[in-house]
Design a protein around this motif. Structure first.
Motif, PDB file in Angstrom:
ATOM      1  N   LEU A  76       0.853  -1.181   0.000  1.00 51.05           N
ATOM      2  CA  LEU A  76       0.000   0.000   0.000  1.00 51.05           C
ATOM      3  C   LEU A  76       0.892   1.235   0.000  1.00 51.05           C
ATOM      4  CD1 LEU A  76      -2.510  -1.149   2.775  1.00 51.05           C
ATOM      5  CD2 LEU A  76      -2.708  -1.455   0.306  1.00 51.05           C
ATOM      6  N   SER A  77       0.338   2.405  -0.184  1.00 55.53           N
ATOM      7  CA  SER A  77       1.172   3.606  -0.240  1.00 55.53           C
ATOM      8  C   SER A  77       1.888   3.868   1.081  1.00 55.53           C
ATOM      9  CB  SER A  77       0.349   4.826  -0.652  1.00 55.53           C
ATOM     10  OG  SER A  77      -0.719   5.029   0.244  1.00 55.53           O
ATOM     11  N   GLY A  78       1.290   3.478   2.207  1.00 55.21           N
ATOM     12  CA  GLY A  78       1.927   3.721   3.496  1.00 55.21           C
ATOM     13  C   GLY A  78       2.206   2.483   4.317  1.00 55.21           C
ATOM     14  N   GLN A  79       1.801   1.327   3.820  1.00 54.28           N
ATOM     15  CA  GLN A  79       1.937   0.097   4.606  1.00 54.28           C
ATOM     16  C   GLN A  79       2.315  -1.083   3.715  1.00 54.28           C
ATOM     17  OE1 GLN A  79      -1.723  -0.740   6.701  1.00 54.28           O
ATOM     18  NE2 GLN A  79      -1.770   1.260   7.680  1.00 54.28           N
ATOM     19  N   TYR A  80       2.907  -2.084   4.365  1.00 55.38           N
ATOM     20  CA  TYR A  80       3.059  -3.418   3.779  1.00 55.38           C
ATOM     21  C   TYR A  80       2.163  -4.351   4.578  1.00 55.38           C
ATOM     22  CZ  TYR A  80       7.570  -1.877   1.758  1.00 55.38           C
ATOM     23  OH  TYR A  80       8.563  -1.220   1.080  1.00 55.38           O
ATOM     24  N   HIS A  81       1.485  -5.258   3.906  1.00 53.67           N
ATOM     25  CA  HIS A  81       0.745  -6.327   4.561  1.00 53.67           C
ATOM     26  C   HIS A  81       1.326  -7.641   4.054  1.00 53.67           C
ATOM     27  CE1 HIS A  81      -3.069  -3.964   5.829  1.00 53.67           C
ATOM     28  NE2 HIS A  81      -2.006  -3.170   5.791  1.00 53.67           N
ATOM     29  N   ILE A  82       1.763  -8.481   4.973  1.00 54.13           N
ATOM     30  CA  ILE A  82       2.357  -9.773   4.611  1.00 54.13           C
ATOM     31  C   ILE A  82       1.457 -10.880   5.134  1.00 54.13           C
ATOM     32  CG2 ILE A  82       4.380 -11.262   4.765  1.00 54.13           C
ATOM     33  CD1 ILE A  82       6.030  -8.754   5.463  1.00 54.13           C
ATOM     34  N   LEU A  83       1.125 -11.816   4.256  1.00 59.25           N
ATOM     35  CA  LEU A  83       0.348 -13.007   4.617  1.00 59.25           C
ATOM     36  C   LEU A  83       1.263 -14.199   4.432  1.00 59.25           C
ATOM     37  CD1 LEU A  83      -2.832 -12.233   2.464  1.00 59.25           C
ATOM     38  CD2 LEU A  83      -2.220 -11.285   4.690  1.00 59.25           C
ATOM     39  N   ARG A  84       1.419 -15.002   5.473  1.00 60.17           N
ATOM     40  CA  ARG A  84       2.308 -16.158   5.390  1.00 60.17           C
ATOM     41  C   ARG A  84       1.583 -17.398   5.925  1.00 60.17           C
ATOM     42  NH1 ARG A  84       7.666 -17.335   4.780  1.00 60.17           N
ATOM     43  NH2 ARG A  84       8.214 -19.356   5.598  1.00 60.17           N
ATOM     44  N   PRO A  85       1.231 -18.336   5.029  1.00 61.87           N
ATOM     45  CA  PRO A  85       0.630 -19.588   5.504  1.00 61.87           C
ATOM     46  C   PRO A  85       1.615 -20.309   6.418  1.00 61.87           C
ATOM     47  CG  PRO A  85       0.540 -19.444   3.106  1.00 61.87           C
ATOM     48  CD  PRO A  85       1.418 -18.336   3.579  1.00 61.87           C
ATOM     49  N   LEU A  94      -4.054 -22.172   8.436  1.00 58.41           N
ATOM     50  CA  LEU A  94      -3.713 -20.994   9.224  1.00 58.41           C
ATOM     51  C   LEU A  94      -2.668 -20.143   8.514  1.00 58.41           C
ATOM     52  CD1 LEU A  94      -3.371 -22.590  12.782  1.00 58.41           C
ATOM     53  CD2 LEU A  94      -5.399 -21.579  11.723  1.00 58.41           C
ATOM     54  N   PHE A  95      -2.762 -18.815   8.715  1.00 59.41           N
ATOM     55  CA  PHE A  95      -1.722 -17.936   8.188  1.00 59.41           C
ATOM     56  C   PHE A  95      -1.429 -16.811   9.154  1.00 59.41           C
ATOM     57  CE2 PHE A  95      -5.541 -15.920   6.391  1.00 59.41           C
ATOM     58  CZ  PHE A  95      -5.278 -14.551   6.445  1.00 59.41           C
ATOM     59  N   LEU A  96      -0.193 -16.307   9.063  1.00 53.34           N
ATOM     60  CA  LEU A  96       0.224 -15.128   9.809  1.00 53.34           C
ATOM     61  C   LEU A  96      -0.110 -13.903   8.973  1.00 53.34           C
ATOM     62  CD1 LEU A  96       3.823 -16.265  10.896  1.00 53.34           C
ATOM     63  CD2 LEU A  96       1.689 -16.470  12.203  1.00 53.34           C
ATOM     64  N   TYR A  97      -0.610 -12.870   9.637  1.00 50.92           N
ATOM     65  CA  TYR A  97      -0.935 -11.608   8.978  1.00 50.92           C
ATOM     66  C   TYR A  97      -0.210 -10.508   9.730  1.00 50.92           C
ATOM     67  CZ  TYR A  97      -3.939  -7.497   7.945  1.00 50.92           C
ATOM     68  OH  TYR A  97      -4.415  -6.259   7.607  1.00 50.92           O
ATOM     69  N   LEU A  98       0.667  -9.796   9.035  1.00 48.60           N
ATOM     70  CA  LEU A  98       1.446  -8.727   9.649  1.00 48.60           C
ATOM     71  C   LEU A  98       1.291  -7.453   8.823  1.00 48.60           C
ATOM     72  CD1 LEU A  98       3.571  -7.775  11.752  1.00 48.60           C
ATOM     73  CD2 LEU A  98       5.325  -8.560  10.131  1.00 48.60           C
ATOM     74  N   ALA A  99       0.884  -6.374   9.487  1.00 49.10           N
ATOM     75  CA  ALA A  99       0.807  -5.057   8.848  1.00 49.10           C
ATOM     76  C   ALA A  99       1.973  -4.218   9.357  1.00 49.10           C
ATOM     77  CB  ALA A  99      -0.519  -4.381   9.181  1.00 49.10           C
ATOM     78  N   LEU A 100       2.677  -3.605   8.422  1.00 48.33           N
ATOM     79  CA  LEU A 100       3.875  -2.823   8.744  1.00 48.33           C
ATOM     80  C   LEU A 100       3.751  -1.394   8.228  1.00 48.33           C
ATOM     81  CD1 LEU A 100       6.396  -5.474   7.418  1.00 48.33           C
ATOM     82  CD2 LEU A 100       6.132  -4.870   9.828  1.00 48.33           C
TER      83      LEU A 100
END
Length: 123
Positions: A76-85, A94-100
């Motif tokens: 995104l313009s101001g964030q990264y979102h990472i999805l990791r199964p 299940l997956f990990l969801y991290l917003a940075l």
């Protein structure tokens, strides 16, 4: 403190972390969250990213690829979102969801830390 709580705490210790969740993509429900804000509702994010995860898995199957998803990056313009199964838990969905915060985060290091958390997490 459960292993899940430790994983969420570790995710929030990644530079630039705004919010973290462990999500069941079969139901879209979170098993746990940390962080977040009024502008980053992790429950809404988890539900929406469940659709992203399902769509990518379906596409891989339709293409006949013998590949697994390592992670999905949404920029995104101001964030990264990472999805990791979760690699050890793929069959349970299940997956990990991290917003940075994009300014404060180091994407390569964040992905490396998520890989370590994935390896250590047992649910």
């Amino acid at each position: 403190m459960s292993n899940l709580d430790v994983a969420l705490k570790d995710m929030m210790n990644i530079d630039g972390a705004l919010g973290a969740a462990v999500v069941d993509y079969t139901s879209g429900m979170t098993l746990g969250t940390a962080g977040g804000s009024r502008t980053l509702d992790l429950q809404v994010g988890a539900a929406g990213n469940t659709e992203v995860m399902r769509a990518k898995i379906r596409t891989i199957e339709q293409l006949g690829l013998n590949e697994g998803i390592e992670d999905i990056l949404i920029t995104l313009s101001g964030q990264y979102h990472i999805l990791r199964p979760l690699s050890a838990q793929r069959s349970t969905g299940l997956f990990l969801y991290l917003a940075l915060d994009r300014v404060r985060a180091n994407l390569a290091l964040a992905r490396h830390h998520l890989r370590q958390i994935d390896d250590e997490l047992e649910i």
